[in-house]
Design an enzyme around this catalytic site. Structure first.
Site, PDB file in Angstrom:
ATOM      1  N   GLY A 271      -5.797   5.927   1.635  1.00 44.20           N
ATOM      2  CA  GLY A 271      -5.564   7.362   1.557  1.00 44.20           C
ATOM      3  C   GLY A 271      -4.736   7.604   0.323  1.00 44.20           C
ATOM      4  N   HIS A 272      -5.331   8.191  -0.705  1.00 40.08           N
ATOM      5  CA  HIS A 272      -4.646   8.391  -1.980  1.00 40.08           C
ATOM      6  C   HIS A 272      -4.369   9.881  -2.162  1.00 40.08           C
ATOM      7  CE1 HIS A 272      -6.360   4.330  -3.616  1.00 40.08           C
ATOM      8  NE2 HIS A 272      -5.658   4.211  -2.514  1.00 40.08           N
TER       9      HIS A 272
ATOM     10  N   GLY B 102       1.719   5.172  -4.162  1.00 41.08           N
ATOM     11  CA  GLY B 102       1.555   6.339  -5.035  1.00 41.08           C
ATOM     12  C   GLY B 102       0.486   6.086  -6.094  1.00 41.08           C
ATOM     13  N   LYS B 103      -0.472   5.209  -5.756  1.00 44.47           N
ATOM     14  CA  LYS B 103      -1.551   4.892  -6.706  1.00 44.47           C
ATOM     15  C   LYS B 103      -2.342   6.158  -7.064  1.00 44.47           C
ATOM     16  CE  LYS B 103      -3.137   1.966  -3.701  1.00 44.47           C
ATOM     17  NZ  LYS B 103      -2.012   1.947  -2.737  1.00 44.47           N
TER      18      LYS B 103
ATOM     19  N   GLY C 121       0.819  -1.211   0.000  1.00 46.24           N
ATOM     20  CA  GLY C 121       0.000   0.000   0.000  1.00 46.24           C
ATOM     21  C   GLY C 121       0.854   1.262   0.000  1.00 46.24           C
ATOM     22  N   ASP C 122       0.195   2.396  -0.246  1.00 43.32           N
ATOM     23  CA  ASP C 122       0.849   3.718  -0.235  1.00 43.32           C
ATOM     24  C   ASP C 122       1.974   3.836  -1.253  1.00 43.32           C
ATOM     25  OD1 ASP C 122      -0.859   4.342   1.857  1.00 43.32           O
ATOM     26  OD2 ASP C 122       0.586   3.737   3.384  1.00 43.32           O
TER      27      ASP C 122
ATOM     28  N   GLY D  22      -1.909   8.880   9.892  1.00 38.45           N
ATOM     29  CA  GLY D  22      -0.779   9.690  10.354  1.00 38.45           C
ATOM     30  C   GLY D  22       0.311   8.868  11.035  1.00 38.45           C
TER      31      GLY D  22
ATOM     32  N   SER E  88      -1.286   8.453   5.200  1.00 36.59           N
ATOM     33  CA  SER E  88      -2.221   9.455   4.677  1.00 36.59           C
ATOM     34  C   SER E  88      -3.571   9.358   5.377  1.00 36.59           C
ATOM     35  CB  SER E  88      -2.447   9.250   3.179  1.00 36.59           C
ATOM     36  OG  SER E  88      -1.248   9.049   2.511  1.00 36.59           O
TER      37      SER E  88
ATOM     38  N   SER F  94       8.236   8.150 -11.290  1.00 37.85           N
ATOM     39  CA  SER F  94       7.829   9.348 -10.562  1.00 37.85           C
ATOM     40  C   SER F  94       8.993   9.855  -9.733  1.00 37.85           C
ATOM     41  CB  SER F  94       6.623   8.999  -9.681  1.00 37.85           C
ATOM     42  OG  SER F  94       6.282  10.108  -8.881  1.00 37.85           O
ATOM     43  N   VAL F  95       9.271  11.154  -9.863  1.00 36.76           N
ATOM     44  CA  VAL F  95      10.465  11.727  -9.223  1.00 36.76           C
ATOM     45  C   VAL F  95      10.123  12.867  -8.263  1.00 36.76           C
ATOM     46  CG1 VAL F  95      12.144  10.987 -10.965  1.00 36.76           C
ATOM     47  CG2 VAL F  95      10.810  13.078 -11.353  1.00 36.76           C
TER      48      VAL F  95
ATOM     49  N   ARG G 109       5.300   5.290   8.866  1.00 37.53           N
ATOM     50  CA  ARG G 109       5.381   4.037   8.092  1.00 37.53           C
ATOM     51  C   ARG G 109       6.728   3.378   8.357  1.00 37.53           C
ATOM     52  NH1 ARG G 109       3.391   7.196   2.756  1.00 37.53           N
ATOM     53  NH2 ARG G 109       1.170   7.197   3.148  1.00 37.53           N
TER      54      ARG G 109
ATOM     55  N   GLN H 227      -5.038  -0.262  -1.259  1.00 39.15           N
ATOM     56  CA  GLN H 227      -4.092  -1.141  -0.560  1.00 39.15           C
ATOM     57  C   GLN H 227      -3.051  -1.669  -1.558  1.00 39.15           C
ATOM     58  OE1 GLN H 227      -7.774  -1.708   0.368  1.00 39.15           O
ATOM     59  NE2 GLN H 227      -7.149   0.052   1.532  1.00 39.15           N
TER      60      GLN H 227
ATOM     61  N   ARG I 227     -23.366 -12.610   4.535  1.00 38.76           N
ATOM     62  CA  ARG I 227     -24.654 -12.331   3.880  1.00 38.76           C
ATOM     63  C   ARG I 227     -25.667 -11.675   4.806  1.00 38.76           C
ATOM     64  NH1 ARG I 227     -24.334 -18.279   1.367  1.00 38.76           N
ATOM     65  NH2 ARG I 227     -23.841 -18.587   3.557  1.00 38.76           N
TER      66      ARG I 227
HETATM   67  P1  GDP Z   1      -1.400   5.628  -2.377  1.00 39.18           P
HETATM   68  O1  GDP Z   1      -2.176   5.172  -1.197  1.00 39.18           O
HETATM   69  O2  GDP Z   1      -0.809   4.489  -3.133  1.00 39.18           O
HETATM   70  O3  GDP Z   1      -2.175   6.551  -3.273  1.00 39.18           O
HETATM   71  O4  GDP Z   1      -0.165   6.467  -1.806  1.00 39.18           O
HETATM   72  P2  GDP Z   1      -0.223   7.578  -0.628  1.00 39.18           P
HETATM   73  O5  GDP Z   1      -0.841   8.809  -1.164  1.00 39.18           O
HETATM   74  O6  GDP Z   1      -0.795   7.011   0.607  1.00 39.18           O
HETATM   75  O7  GDP Z   1       1.321   7.759  -0.325  1.00 39.18           O
HETATM   76  C1  GDP Z   1       2.226   8.175  -1.296  1.00 39.18           C
HETATM   77  C2  GDP Z   1       2.918   9.459  -0.799  1.00 39.18           C
HETATM   78  O8  GDP Z   1       4.055   9.698  -1.580  1.00 39.18           O
HETATM   79  C3  GDP Z   1       2.052  10.700  -0.927  1.00 39.18           C
HETATM   80  O9  GDP Z   1       2.379  11.593   0.096  1.00 39.18           O
HETATM   81  C4  GDP Z   1       2.466  11.246  -2.291  1.00 39.18           C
HETATM   82  O10 GDP Z   1       2.250  12.646  -2.389  1.00 39.18           O
HETATM   83  C5  GDP Z   1       3.930  10.943  -2.290  1.00 39.18           C
HETATM   84  N1  GDP Z   1       4.534  10.685  -3.606  1.00 39.18           N
HETATM   85  C6  GDP Z   1       4.012  10.021  -4.677  1.00 39.18           C
HETATM   86  N2  GDP Z   1       4.924   9.900  -5.657  1.00 39.18           N
HETATM   87  C7  GDP Z   1       6.050  10.484  -5.193  1.00 39.18           C
HETATM   88  C8  GDP Z   1       7.365  10.655  -5.729  1.00 39.18           C
HETATM   89  O11 GDP Z   1       7.683  10.230  -6.836  1.00 39.18           O
HETATM   90  N3  GDP Z   1       8.286  11.286  -4.940  1.00 39.18           N
HETATM   91  C9  GDP Z   1       7.980  11.763  -3.697  1.00 39.18           C
HETATM   92  N4  GDP Z   1       8.943  12.361  -3.009  1.00 39.18           N
HETATM   93  N5  GDP Z   1       6.758  11.616  -3.170  1.00 39.18           N
HETATM   94  C10 GDP Z   1       5.809  10.983  -3.897  1.00 39.18           C
HETATM   95  P1  IMO Z   2      -3.799   2.666   0.385  1.00 41.39           P
HETATM   96  O1  IMO Z   2      -4.933   2.458  -0.579  1.00 41.39           O
HETATM   97  C1  IMO Z   2      -1.266   1.080   3.557  1.00 41.39           C
HETATM   98  C2  IMO Z   2      -3.104  -1.806   6.311  1.00 41.39           C
HETATM   99  C3  IMO Z   2      -3.293  -1.388   7.745  1.00 41.39           C
HETATM  100  C4  IMO Z   2      -3.164  -2.717   8.449  1.00 41.39           C
HETATM  101  C5  IMO Z   2      -3.854  -3.678   7.468  1.00 41.39           C
HETATM  102  C6  IMO Z   2      -5.296  -3.987   7.822  1.00 41.39           C
HETATM  103  O2  IMO Z   2      -3.685   4.075   0.865  1.00 41.39           O
HETATM  104  O3  IMO Z   2      -2.535   2.125  -0.157  1.00 41.39           O
HETATM  105  P2  IMO Z   2      -7.538  -2.557   7.675  1.00 41.39           P
HETATM  106  O4  IMO Z   2      -7.895  -1.236   8.296  1.00 41.39           O
HETATM  107  O5  IMO Z   2      -7.610  -2.546   6.195  1.00 41.39           O
HETATM  108  O6  IMO Z   2      -8.279  -3.700   8.289  1.00 41.39           O
HETATM  109  O7  IMO Z   2      -5.987  -2.776   8.085  1.00 41.39           O
HETATM  110  O8  IMO Z   2      -3.787  -3.049   6.207  1.00 41.39           O
HETATM  111  N1  IMO Z   2      -3.702  -0.894   5.298  1.00 41.39           N
HETATM  112  C7  IMO Z   2      -2.997  -0.072   4.515  1.00 41.39           C
HETATM  113  N2  IMO Z   2      -1.673   0.209   4.500  1.00 41.39           N
HETATM  114  N3  IMO Z   2      -2.081   1.660   2.650  1.00 41.39           N
HETATM  115  C8  IMO Z   2      -3.403   1.382   2.650  1.00 41.39           C
HETATM  116  O9  IMO Z   2      -4.237   1.830   1.694  1.00 41.39           O
HETATM  117  C9  IMO Z   2      -3.921   0.497   3.637  1.00 41.39           C
HETATM  118  N4  IMO Z   2      -5.147   0.035   3.917  1.00 41.39           N
HETATM  119  C10 IMO Z   2      -4.996  -0.837   4.921  1.00 41.39           C
HETATM  120  O10 IMO Z   2      -2.309  -0.475   8.149  1.00 41.39           O
HETATM  121  O11 IMO Z   2      -1.817  -3.095   8.527  1.00 41.39           O
HETATM  122 MG    MG Z   3      -2.242   5.507   0.883  1.00 37.31          MG
END
Ligand code: GDP
Ligand code: IMO
Ligand code: MG
Length: 425
Positions: A40-41, A15-16, A12-13, A300, A297, A409-410, A303, A222, A142
């Site tokens: 959190g995107h 940069g989707k 997860g996280d 808080g 995101s 992505s940079v 990570r 995720q 269900r």
């Molecule tokens: P997602 O859940 O996959 O959409 O990712 P998140 O938004 O939770 O976390 C990605 C974080 O990395 C965010 O704060 C983005 O603004 C940041 N981000 C994405 N791409 C880049 C990158 O290429 N460089 C840097 N420095 N930050 C990035």
């Molecule tokens: P995005 O879409 C990172 C993690 C939680 C926990 C596990 C189970 O922003 O990438 P849950 O609340 O889903 O039952 O928690 O999954 N988790 C994530 N970690 N990015 C996410 O979403 C996540 N969504 C859930 O931290 O370890």
């Molecule tokens: Mg996220």
């Protein structure tokens, strides 16, 4: 063959959000297919940041329609707040945003139970406490409540009464008190009314879009290693985050999927509990956390950070059938001198190319060391212009996991992107 899946290739996280925002201008429709407000995107445009939890990351592009599919679980109050925040920014979401009437509703007691279980277990899984697990439990058992039910108070109350009975012993055991069906009905009927304009037949919209030969982006939440079937079970979320989940979650047949693009950070992060073989619990890990602003995101939380795990990424290429990778946050690595990538695991003297189904916490990563680069990368728009060591780093990823790298992505901003091309091209 008009749909492209964007899926998280790690924990997860990755940069989707940023990548979907980049691709959205090439699509007529963006569909979020799994997860809920645990996601959190982040989108950054001209230095301005927006974090979306439920609404698809294509929403900033006014010519692109957005659908939240039946595979998701919706906290209606979060959805409402998100639409209001967009409206305040001058973005009109009405008429171009629909949430499926089939999507399950996260109820107040789902969040309560999630939180009480976390407390009792000492935060073993480290969920986001957004009620995700209990909501999907109700769906599979269900006895869930769906978004369409919010528009029919009588049906809602009778479903809630039956649903609450199932949770009563669980809540009592955990020392919690459930709200009554009447209380939830009153609160959620109001939310349903506030969202009436958005609740609709998402499946019909997706079907019409396919019939019109439109281009569809399927946005995952995720990541592969958090997928209920393909991840580090039981330290996972409760849904199918992988590309395969896009079919059921968006209501699209596999024959319409043109490609799957995996998003991966240039290093690895994980938030919450569970095995993480390449984790760096030292100064280097802290450097990555600081440079990459690695704080959740949604919650808080800091990570956990570590070296790039190519074993996990190889697994993601396989289980998602990835055609391409988008590598994000390459710029963050310039704070480090030498870089390591994990090319295999060792377990009981055996070399593993793929994650074992259990005992991942017992593996020893086998690392390859690569040169770093001491240069800011945000200005680059083409991989071919990057410092030689950064190019070599990307080459090694491709060689090890057997998948080509497209977008690089940079930086967090939409502009900070190299080699962006039409994903439907
Ligand atoms: P997602 O859940 O996959 O959409 O990712 P998140 O938004 O939770 O976390 C990605 C974080 O990395 C965010 O704060 C983005 O603004 C940041 N981000 C994405 N791409 C880049 C990158 O290429 N460089 C840097 N420095 N930050 C990035
Ligand atoms: P995005 O879409 C990172 C993690 C939680 C926990 C596990 C189970 O922003 O990438 P849950 O609340 O889903 O039952 O928690 O999954 N988790 C994530 N970690 N990015 C996410 O979403 C996540 N969504 C859930 O931290 O370890
Ligand atoms: Mg996220």
């Amino acid at each position: 063959m008009s749909a492209v899946v964007v899926v998280g290739a790690q924990w997860g996280d990755e940069g989707k959000g940023k990548v979907v925002d980049l691709y959205a201008p090439y699509a007529e429709l963006v569909v979020r297919y799994a997860g809920g407000a645990n996601a959190g995107h982040t989108l950054v445009v001209g230095g301005e940041k927006l974090i979306l939890h439920l609404i698809p990351s294509g929403i900033l592009h006014e010519q692109t329609n957005c659908v939240v599919g039946q595979g998701t679980v919706i906290d209606p109050a979060v959805f409402l707040k998100e639409t209001e925040a967009l409206n305040v920014r001058g973005l009109d979401t009405r008429g171009r945003l629909v949430v499926s009437q089939r999507a399950h509703v996260v109820l107040p007691h789902h969040k309560l139970i999630d939180e009480l279980r976390e407390k009792r277990s000492g935060g073993a899984i480290g969920t986001t406490k957004r009620g995700i697990g209990p909501c999907y439990e109700d769906k599979v058992a269900r006895r869930g409540v769906r978004m369409g039910d919010l528009l029919n108070p009588e049906r809602l109350q009778s479903k809630l009464a039956a649903n609450l009975e199932c949770w009563r012993p669980v809540a009592e055991d955990l020392g919690g008190t459930l709200p009554t069906a009447e209380e939830i009905t009153a609160q959620y009927t109001d939310l349903g009314e506030a969202l009436r304009a958005y609740i609709g037949d998402a499946a019909a919209i997706v079907r019409a879009s396919i019939q019109a030969n439109e281009k569809i982006l399927l946005e995952g939440a995720q990541g592969t290693m958090l997928d209920i079937d393909n991840g580090t079970y039981p330290f996972v979320t409760s849904s199918n985050a992988v590309a395969g989940g896009a079919c059921a979650g968006a209501g699209i047949g596999p024959t319409h999927i043109k490609s799957a693009i995996g998003i991966a950070k240039a290093y690895t992060t994980r938030v919450g509990g569970g095995p993480f073989p390449t984790e760096l619990e030292d100064e280097t890990g802290q450097q990555l956390r600081d440079a990459g602003a690695e704080y959740g995101s949604t919650t808080g939380r800091p990570r956990r950070c570590g070296w790039l795990d190519l074993v996990a990424l190889r697994h993601a290429v396989a289980v998602n059938g990835l055609n391409e990778l988008a590598i994000t946050k390459l710029d963050v690595l310039n704070v480090l001198g030498e870089l390591k990538v994990c090319v295999a695991y060792e377990l009981d003297g055996e070399r593993l190319e793929y994650p074992p189904y259990e005992r991942i916490e017992d593996v020893t990563p086998i690392y390859e060391t690569l040169d770093g680069w001491d240069e800011e990368l945000a200005k680059y728009r083409s991989r071919a212009d990057l410092p030689a060591a950064a190019q070599r780093y990307l080459d090694r990823i491709e060689e090890e996991v057997g998948c080509r790298v497209g977008v690089v992505s940079v930086g967090p901003d939409r502009e900070d992107t190299a080699d962006l091309v039409d994903p439907f091209g």
